[in-house]
Scaffold this motif. Structure first.
Motif, PDB file in Angstrom:
ATOM      1  N   GLN A 223       0.830  -1.206   0.000  1.00  0.00           N
ATOM      2  CA  GLN A 223       0.000   0.000   0.000  1.00  0.00           C
ATOM      3  C   GLN A 223       0.865   1.258   0.000  1.00  0.00           C
ATOM      4  O   GLN A 223       1.993   1.255   0.497  1.00  0.00           O
ATOM      5  CB  GLN A 223      -0.932  -0.004   1.205  1.00  0.00           C
ATOM      6  N   SER A 224       0.320   2.340  -0.553  1.00  0.00           N
ATOM      7  CA  SER A 224       1.035   3.626  -0.581  1.00  0.00           C
ATOM      8  C   SER A 224       0.600   4.452   0.624  1.00  0.00           C
ATOM      9  O   SER A 224      -0.467   5.059   0.610  1.00  0.00           O
ATOM     10  CB  SER A 224       0.764   4.367  -1.891  1.00  0.00           C
ATOM     11  N   ASP A 225       1.437   4.461   1.656  1.00  0.00           N
ATOM     12  CA  ASP A 225       1.116   5.194   2.879  1.00  0.00           C
ATOM     13  C   ASP A 225       1.314   6.698   2.715  1.00  0.00           C
ATOM     14  O   ASP A 225       0.821   7.477   3.528  1.00  0.00           O
ATOM     15  CB  ASP A 225       1.981   4.687   4.036  1.00  0.00           C
ATOM     16  N   ALA A 226       2.061   7.090   1.716  1.00  0.00           N
ATOM     17  CA  ALA A 226       2.254   8.511   1.409  1.00  0.00           C
ATOM     18  C   ALA A 226       1.963   8.719  -0.072  1.00  0.00           C
ATOM     19  O   ALA A 226       2.483   7.995  -0.921  1.00  0.00           O
ATOM     20  CB  ALA A 226       3.673   8.945   1.741  1.00  0.00           C
ATOM     21  N   VAL A 227       1.117   9.700  -0.372  1.00  0.00           N
ATOM     22  CA  VAL A 227       0.749  10.003  -1.762  1.00  0.00           C
ATOM     23  C   VAL A 227       0.859  11.517  -1.963  1.00  0.00           C
ATOM     24  O   VAL A 227       0.126  12.288  -1.329  1.00  0.00           O
ATOM     25  CB  VAL A 227      -0.681   9.538  -2.086  1.00  0.00           C
ATOM     26  N   PHE A 228       1.764  11.938  -2.822  1.00  0.00           N
ATOM     27  CA  PHE A 228       1.994  13.365  -3.049  1.00  0.00           C
ATOM     28  C   PHE A 228       2.131  13.652  -4.538  1.00  0.00           C
ATOM     29  O   PHE A 228       2.657  12.833  -5.290  1.00  0.00           O
ATOM     30  CB  PHE A 228       3.266  13.840  -2.344  1.00  0.00           C
ATOM     31  N   LEU A 229       1.666  14.817  -4.933  1.00  0.00           N
ATOM     32  CA  LEU A 229       1.913  15.332  -6.277  1.00  0.00           C
ATOM     33  C   LEU A 229       2.928  16.469  -6.167  1.00  0.00           C
ATOM     34  O   LEU A 229       2.772  17.373  -5.336  1.00  0.00           O
ATOM     35  CB  LEU A 229       0.623  15.864  -6.912  1.00  0.00           C
ATOM     36  N   LEU A 230       3.966  16.414  -6.984  1.00  0.00           N
ATOM     37  CA  LEU A 230       4.967  17.479  -7.066  1.00  0.00           C
ATOM     38  C   LEU A 230       4.749  18.209  -8.383  1.00  0.00           C
ATOM     39  O   LEU A 230       4.758  17.585  -9.445  1.00  0.00           O
ATOM     40  CB  LEU A 230       6.373  16.895  -7.011  1.00  0.00           C
ATOM     41  N   ILE A 231       4.553  19.520  -8.302  1.00  0.00           N
ATOM     42  CA  ILE A 231       4.231  20.301  -9.497  1.00  0.00           C
ATOM     43  C   ILE A 231       5.286  21.361  -9.741  1.00  0.00           C
ATOM     44  O   ILE A 231       5.613  22.147  -8.830  1.00  0.00           O
ATOM     45  CB  ILE A 231       2.841  20.975  -9.354  1.00  0.00           C
ATOM     46  N   LEU A 232       5.837  21.402 -10.949  1.00  0.00           N
ATOM     47  CA  LEU A 232       6.831  22.392 -11.331  1.00  0.00           C
ATOM     48  C   LEU A 232       6.205  23.374 -12.317  1.00  0.00           C
ATOM     49  O   LEU A 232       5.724  22.974 -13.377  1.00  0.00           O
ATOM     50  CB  LEU A 232       8.048  21.714 -11.984  1.00  0.00           C
ATOM     51  N   ASN A 233       6.199  24.647 -11.944  1.00  0.00           N
ATOM     52  CA  ASN A 233       5.602  25.689 -12.784  1.00  0.00           C
ATOM     53  C   ASN A 233       6.711  26.553 -13.385  1.00  0.00           C
ATOM     54  O   ASN A 233       7.281  27.408 -12.699  1.00  0.00           O
ATOM     55  CB  ASN A 233       4.657  26.550 -11.953  1.00  0.00           C
ATOM     56  N   PRO A 234       7.052  26.360 -14.660  1.00  0.00           N
ATOM     57  CA  PRO A 234       8.138  27.130 -15.274  1.00  0.00           C
ATOM     58  C   PRO A 234       7.790  28.601 -15.495  1.00  0.00           C
ATOM     59  O   PRO A 234       8.685  29.413 -15.737  1.00  0.00           O
ATOM     60  CB  PRO A 234       8.359  26.412 -16.613  1.00  0.00           C
ATOM     61  N   HIS A 235       6.510  28.959 -15.418  1.00  0.00           N
ATOM     62  CA  HIS A 235       6.121  30.358 -15.588  1.00  0.00           C
ATOM     63  C   HIS A 235       6.442  31.177 -14.344  1.00  0.00           C
ATOM     64  O   HIS A 235       7.026  32.255 -14.431  1.00  0.00           O
ATOM     65  CB  HIS A 235       4.625  30.467 -15.903  1.00  0.00           C
ATOM     66  N   SER A 236       6.065  30.658 -13.183  1.00  0.00           N
ATOM     67  CA  SER A 236       6.304  31.369 -11.923  1.00  0.00           C
ATOM     68  C   SER A 236       7.600  30.933 -11.246  1.00  0.00           C
ATOM     69  O   SER A 236       7.994  31.516 -10.237  1.00  0.00           O
ATOM     70  CB  SER A 236       5.137  31.131 -10.967  1.00  0.00           C
ATOM     71  N   LYS A 237       8.253  29.887 -11.795  1.00  0.00           N
ATOM     72  CA  LYS A 237       9.462  29.329 -11.192  1.00  0.00           C
ATOM     73  C   LYS A 237       9.188  28.872  -9.755  1.00  0.00           C
ATOM     74  O   LYS A 237       9.991  29.102  -8.848  1.00  0.00           O
ATOM     75  CB  LYS A 237      10.613  30.346 -11.207  1.00  0.00           C
ATOM     76  N   GLU A 238       8.069  28.206  -9.559  1.00  0.00           N
ATOM     77  CA  GLU A 238       7.684  27.746  -8.238  1.00  0.00           C
ATOM     78  C   GLU A 238       7.433  26.239  -8.235  1.00  0.00           C
ATOM     79  O   GLU A 238       7.018  25.661  -9.238  1.00  0.00           O
ATOM     80  CB  GLU A 238       6.427  28.465  -7.755  1.00  0.00           C
ATOM     81  N   ILE A 239       7.681  25.641  -7.068  1.00  0.00           N
ATOM     82  CA  ILE A 239       7.376  24.233  -6.840  1.00  0.00           C
ATOM     83  C   ILE A 239       6.176  24.164  -5.912  1.00  0.00           C
ATOM     84  O   ILE A 239       6.130  24.841  -4.889  1.00  0.00           O
ATOM     85  CB  ILE A 239       8.557  23.501  -6.176  1.00  0.00           C
ATOM     86  N   SER A 240       5.188  23.355  -6.272  1.00  0.00           N
ATOM     87  CA  SER A 240       4.028  23.138  -5.411  1.00  0.00           C
ATOM     88  C   SER A 240       3.920  21.653  -5.095  1.00  0.00           C
ATOM     89  O   SER A 240       4.352  20.810  -5.885  1.00  0.00           O
ATOM     90  CB  SER A 240       2.736  23.616  -6.090  1.00  0.00           C
ATOM     91  N   VAL A 241       3.369  21.353  -3.927  1.00  0.00           N
ATOM     92  CA  VAL A 241       3.159  19.962  -3.515  1.00  0.00           C
ATOM     93  C   VAL A 241       1.728  19.818  -3.022  1.00  0.00           C
ATOM     94  O   VAL A 241       1.226  20.680  -2.300  1.00  0.00           O
ATOM     95  CB  VAL A 241       4.139  19.549  -2.395  1.00  0.00           C
ATOM     96  N   ILE A 242       1.066  18.746  -3.442  1.00  0.00           N
ATOM     97  CA  ILE A 242      -0.289  18.444  -2.977  1.00  0.00           C
ATOM     98  C   ILE A 242      -0.255  17.104  -2.260  1.00  0.00           C
ATOM     99  O   ILE A 242       0.107  16.081  -2.851  1.00  0.00           O
ATOM    100  CB  ILE A 242      -1.294  18.395  -4.141  1.00  0.00           C
ATOM    101  N   GLY A 243      -0.618  17.113  -0.983  1.00  0.00           N
ATOM    102  CA  GLY A 243      -0.691  15.886  -0.219  1.00  0.00           C
ATOM    103  C   GLY A 243      -2.078  15.271  -0.327  1.00  0.00           C
ATOM    104  O   GLY A 243      -3.084  15.960  -0.158  1.00  0.00           O
ATOM    105  N   ILE A 244      -2.122  13.989  -0.628  1.00  0.00           N
ATOM    106  CA  ILE A 244      -3.389  13.273  -0.791  1.00  0.00           C
ATOM    107  C   ILE A 244      -3.506  12.263   0.347  1.00  0.00           C
ATOM    108  O   ILE A 244      -2.687  11.338   0.441  1.00  0.00           O
ATOM    109  CB  ILE A 244      -3.443  12.545  -2.146  1.00  0.00           C
ATOM    110  N   PRO A 245      -4.473  12.414   1.245  1.00  0.00           N
ATOM    111  CA  PRO A 245      -4.624  11.451   2.340  1.00  0.00           C
ATOM    112  C   PRO A 245      -4.716  10.021   1.815  1.00  0.00           C
ATOM    113  O   PRO A 245      -5.411   9.750   0.839  1.00  0.00           O
ATOM    114  CB  PRO A 245      -5.929  11.886   3.008  1.00  0.00           C
ATOM    115  N   ARG A 246      -4.030   9.093   2.476  1.00  0.00           N
ATOM    116  CA  ARG A 246      -4.007   7.701   2.033  1.00  0.00           C
ATOM    117  C   ARG A 246      -5.388   7.070   2.045  1.00  0.00           C
ATOM    118  O   ARG A 246      -5.648   6.114   1.311  1.00  0.00           O
ATOM    119  CB  ARG A 246      -3.067   6.881   2.924  1.00  0.00           C
ATOM    120  N   ASP A 247      -6.305   7.590   2.887  1.00  0.00           N
ATOM    121  CA  ASP A 247      -7.645   7.020   3.004  1.00  0.00           C
ATOM    122  C   ASP A 247      -8.660   7.688   2.073  1.00  0.00           C
ATOM    123  O   ASP A 247      -9.867   7.485   2.227  1.00  0.00           O
ATOM    124  CB  ASP A 247      -8.139   7.135   4.452  1.00  0.00           C
TER     125      ASP A 247
END
Length: 363
Positions: free
Chosen positions: A121-145
């Motif tokens: 099972q995946s106990d940790a689920v995250f999306l890593l987003i790279l935005n080349p326009h703003s030069k920013e990194i974003s992360v979205i945490g998705i609850p395992r449940d």
């Protein structure tokens, strides 16, 4: 005198040849680097298509607060797929890169399994987003449940259909390697209305000490009191996590306590914020850091991100920014199901999060 002149000519020829050799090496290296960068970039962008998400979000816009279609058509700069929501004109950022990161509940190195329901099972689920326009990194945490449509298979890998279940179990229906990851990526994409995912990386939790120590450990202020034998810490206490301490902090939880997975996600969110800053600093000092980490984790990791793609990303991310404001967690409600806890995302909040992260306002 003639001998001296001959020696001088010979020395000049050697110097010229040496200089030409250096120039050729530099030029060749630059060409190889450029080709690798272009190859990595093209490969990453070819992995995903945003068409499904754009179509779905456009259809939901009016239902969740968007403008009527006739008002959209009056917009002078309106393009197909644009959205008007709460009076704001949005357009999808096609240059964004999105990666799925999974923490698999296994301590050992990756080894494909034959049993089609024992992939872990995946106990940790995250999306890593790279935005080349703003030069920013974003992360979205998705609850395992998080409850979503999960594809169900039997031990022999025969498909039985989909059912609403915790997103963490999707990885278990597979080989514990590429098949499990592809199915998890599909489930996350489906949850986000067809979100294009450019790559995935699943890491067995046993690799956490390696990841942690690669940046010299991480210092955190404990967000809750923990007493698991291996790690004892009081809420608010400052602790420098080294080796297995990082594993216990990110993995352990009291399964008898309601919403323990949610509190663990808060710890993971806190750790990721600190780790991202440390990793970016390490990258600025050494552009080969991602490749070094890649090789260190190779036995614990399953990924479809190639070396040329990592080379491209390393050159890009070194100039990106990351802050706690760009670290999001799905909003919703956790309830006690018949057997396990179940998290139900707030559909409107999810929609607005997608607009905030993956879309841009049109001036």
């Amino acid at each position: 005198m003639k001998i001296k002149k001959k020696k001088e000519k010979r020395v000049r020829r050697i110097l010229v040849r040496t200089l030409l050799g250096v120039v050729v090496l530099i030029f060749t290296g630059a060409i190889v680097f450029l080709v690798t960068q272009i190859s990595g970039k093209n490969s990453l962008y070819s992995h995903a298509d945003s068409g499904e998400m754009i179509t779905t979000l456009s259809a939901l816009a009016t239902e969740l607060g968007g403008a009527p279609e006739e008002e959209e058509e009056e917009e002078e700069d309106w393009q197909s797929g644009d959205i008007r929501y709460n009076g704001v004109h949005y357009r999808h950022n096609d240059d964004i890169l999105t990666f799925l990161f999974l923490g698999i509940d296994k301590l050992n190195e990756v080894a494909p399994v034959e049993d089609g329901i024992d992939g872990g099972q995946s106990d940790a689920v995250f999306l890593l987003i790279l935005n080349p326009h703003s030069k920013e990194i974003s992360v979205i945490g998705i609850p395992r449940d998080t409850m979503t449509d999960v594809e169900i298979y039997d031990e022999k890998g025969i498909y039985w259909g989909t059912e609403k279940a915790q997103i963490s179990i999707q990885h278990g229906y597979g080989d514990g390697a590429e098949i499990s990851c592809e199915r998890s990526k599909k489930a996350v994409s489906r949850l986000f209305y067809g979100l294009p995912v450019n790559g995935y990386c699943a890491i067995n939790m046993g690799a956490i000490p390696l990841i942690n120590d690669a940046v010299g450990g991480i210092e955190v202020n404990a967000v809750e009191t923990m007493d698991y034998g291996e790690l004892r810490v009081k809420e608010g206490e400052t602790i420098h996590l080294d080796g297995m301490e990082a594993y216990y902090y990110l993995h352990n939880r009291d399964t008898e306590s309601f919403n323990s997975a949610g509190r663990r996600l808060e710890r993971q969110k806190q750790y990721l914020t600190a780790y991202a800053s440390a990793a970016i600093s390490a990258l600025k000092e050494d552009l080969t850091f991602p490749l070094t980490l890649y090789n260190t984790l190779s036995k614990y990791m399953v990924t479809d991100i190639g070396v040329d793609e990592i080379s491209y990303l390393a050159g890009q991310v070194a100039g990106y920014r990351f802050s706690g404001e760009n670290l999001h967690v799905l909003r919703g409600a956790t309830v006690q199901g018949e057997i396990y806890e179940e998290f139900y995302p707030d559909e409107k909040a999810l929609y607005e999060l997608i607009l905030e992260v993956f879309y841009e306002e049109v001036e």
